[in-house]
Design an enzyme around this catalytic site. Structure first.
Site, mmCIF file in Angstrom:
data_model
loop_
_atom_site.group_PDB
_atom_site.id
_atom_site.type_symbol
_atom_site.label_atom_id
_atom_site.label_comp_id
_atom_site.label_asym_id
_atom_site.label_seq_id
_atom_site.Cartn_x
_atom_site.Cartn_y
_atom_site.Cartn_z
ATOM 1 N N ARG A 41 -9.920 -11.884 1.837
ATOM 2 C CA ARG A 41 -10.750 -12.953 1.272
ATOM 3 C C ARG A 41 -10.014 -14.300 1.304
ATOM 4 N NH1 ARG A 41 -11.352 -9.589 -4.177
ATOM 5 N NH2 ARG A 41 -11.161 -7.961 -2.599
ATOM 6 N N LYS A 73 0.851 -1.191 0.000
ATOM 7 C CA LYS A 73 0.000 0.000 0.000
ATOM 8 C C LYS A 73 0.886 1.239 0.000
ATOM 9 C CE LYS A 73 -3.864 -1.837 2.739
ATOM 10 N NZ LYS A 73 -4.927 -1.788 1.739
#
Ligand code: BES
Ligand code: MN
Ligand code: ZN
Length: 507
Positions: free
Chosen positions: A355, A281
């Site tokens: 996920r 990020k």
């Protein structure tokens, strides 16, 4: 935590550091809310006029401090806005009461004792005010004031709340307060876990907290460490966690009731820090990523609350704990992982890690065939774009269940909104190499993530997914009972869902 008592004392006779009253927005200016009659009397019946002169109109969020007149045993009166005055025969909105009590408790940081004389028409108003006060009083001070000689960390929360106007001998009122205490305590514990910096709250440390709590209150707990996870074939959790010096864990914590007829599984995303991994990020997107275990914190807190409330339902919490870090041992974009279910996943973006850990945990939770599974996760930035930072999204393979959760959330004062799982988006995750990729189209990214999770839910099991990426961590100014930092989002919804499942009253 702040102590809370029901008091039969009158507002004019109780000794405290402050007296909290309600003020509502009436048709012709501020109206003093029920519960504050004695205070109005001490102001010679001119309290509404005084508030009006001070510019206090009764709007929600408004906090006005007044010097107390002679005749009261407190130095300060704090008038909190309750919003519009309810119509005749209607009562104050519970969430307005909860927020007003929270705003008052925040204004009282550092004080010892405050009396709350807000309108308490029924047991649910008692719960709302008690919860609001206990949640608003919250402060995370564990890492502050280290250089002070007295060893006191920062400004301490309001120490004691006396609720006036409730009936201490009334069974319903007593139960309302007990419930509020348990729920608020657990929401605050979730907040503490979220706020604890990621160098201290590693997957191992989080698992240890769960183990200690389970031991203390008699819950069953099982922790899979990196060895057991590898052996068990948990390729999703291992794939995310293997880039970190702090290895992953899967925690199962279960509460059972001997007469339970239903069982729930709560599954929480527990990324103790999300750097994005190799798909790192950029600065500006990673400063608050200690909050990426908020789902696991909510699940843990809700299971403990269900146990403390003694609900007649079995509740199992699954905490999928890992740290997402870039390193020489980290999963690369392009790697293929074999999940616990046997499905293969091509990792296109290591920042779509939630996920992966949840996929494994959902398959594992499905093996026990619960009546329903609810997962909670700070899963996508897309959900924040869609719903803002105060509302979580609900997706489900069962429309009625999704509606129930939406209504339950509304009932406990948590903002949420139903979101779809459009089947056509599934093919955007098709992979040339594996069974599925961990990314699809950007548009509707929150729904794509939901569709990915659905692939790992056992056949025929009712499932809902709560994407709390927006409300989990509050960066703006505090409001109502919501502090800066971890909010404990979804805890109250999960607890009410467990209560409703226990009584067979899912709507
Ligand atoms: N933990 C983030 C999502 C998030 C964003 C939580 C903002 C709280 C606030 C998640 O792991 C993530 O990085 N998601 C990516 C997915 C994408 C790469 C498909 C995202 O939303 O950008
Ligand atoms: Mn991520
Ligand atoms: Zn994440």
């Amino acid at each position: 935590m702040t102590a809370l008592t029901l008091s039969t004392a009158g507002a004019a006779t109780l000794r405290a550091d402050a007296l909290v009253i309600g003020v509502a927005k009436g048709a012709k200016g501020p109206v003093v809310a029920p519960g504050a009659e004695a205070v109005d009397k001490a102001f010679d019946g001119k309290l509404a006029a005084v508030l009006d002169a001070l510019g206090a109109g009764g709007a929600e969020g408004e906090v006005t401090k007044l010097p107390a007149p002679a005749g009261l045993k407190v130095p300060v009166v704090i008038a909190v806005g309750l919003g519009s005055e309810p119509e005749k025969n209607e009562s104050f909105d519970e969430e307005a009461l909860r927020r007003a009590a929270g705003a008052a408790a925040r204004a009282l940081h550092g004080a010892k004792k405050a009396a709350f004389a807000l309108p308490l028409e029924d047991a649910s108003a008692v719960t709302a005010v008690a919860e609001g006060a206990l949640l608003g009083a919250y402060a995370f001070t564990a890492y502050q004031g280290g250089d002070k000689k007295d060893g006191k960390n920062g400004k301490q929360p309001l120490a004691e709340v006396a609720l006036l106007g409730a009936k201490p001998r009334d069974k319903e009122h007593k139960a309302a307060v007990e419930r509020a205490k348990i729920v608020a305590t657990e929401v605050n514990i979730a907040r503490d876990l979220i706020n604890t910096p990621p160098n201290d709250l590693t997957p191992e440390a989080f698992a240890a907290v769960a183990q200690a709590t389970a031991k203390e209150i008699g819950l069953k707990v099982q922790v899979l460490d990196e060895k057991a996870l590898t052996k068990g074939g948990y390729g999703g959790i291992m794939g995310v966690g293997k880039g970190s010096e702090n290895p992953p864990r899967l925690v199962k914590i279960s509460y059972t009731h001997p007469k339970a007829e239903k069982s729930l599984a709560f599954v929480g995303k527990g990324i103790t820090y999300d750097s994005g991994g190799i798909s790192l990020k950029p600065a500006g997107h990673n400063e608050t990523m200690k909050c990426d275990m908020s789902g696991a914190a909510a699940v843990f807190a809700a299971v403990v609350a269900a146990a403390k409330l003694g609900l007649q339902v079995n509740v199992t919490g699954w905490l999928a704990l890992a740290e997402n870090m870039p390193s020489g041992s980290a999963t690369r974009p392009g790697d293929v992982l074999r999940m616990y279910s046997g499905k293969t996943v091509e990792v296109l973006n290591t920042d779509a890690e939630g996920r992966l850990v949840l996929g494994d945990a959902l398959t594992r939770a499905s093996e026990e065939n619960p009546d329903a599974i609810v997962d909670v996760a700070t899963l996508t930035g897309a959900m924040v774009l869609a719903l803002g930072d105060r509302t979580f999204g609900i997706m489900s393979n069962d429309d009625a269940f999704r509606t129930s959760i939406h209504e339950i959330a509304e009932e406990v004062g948590e903002a949420s909104w139903p979101m779809p799982l459009p089947a056509d988006l599934r093919k955007t995750m098709d992979s040339p190499t594996a069974d599925i990729a961990n990314m699809g189209v950007r548009m509707g990214g929150g729904l794509v993530a939901g569709l990915f999770l659905q692939e790992f839910v056992g056949e025929g099991i009712t499932w809902a997914h709560l994407d709390i990426a927006g409300p989990a961590f509050h960066e703006g100014a505090p409001y109502g009972y919501t502090p800066k930092g971890g909010t404990g989002s979804a805890v109250r919804t999960l607890v009410r869902l467990a209560e409703r499942t226990a009584t067979g009253d899912l709507g």
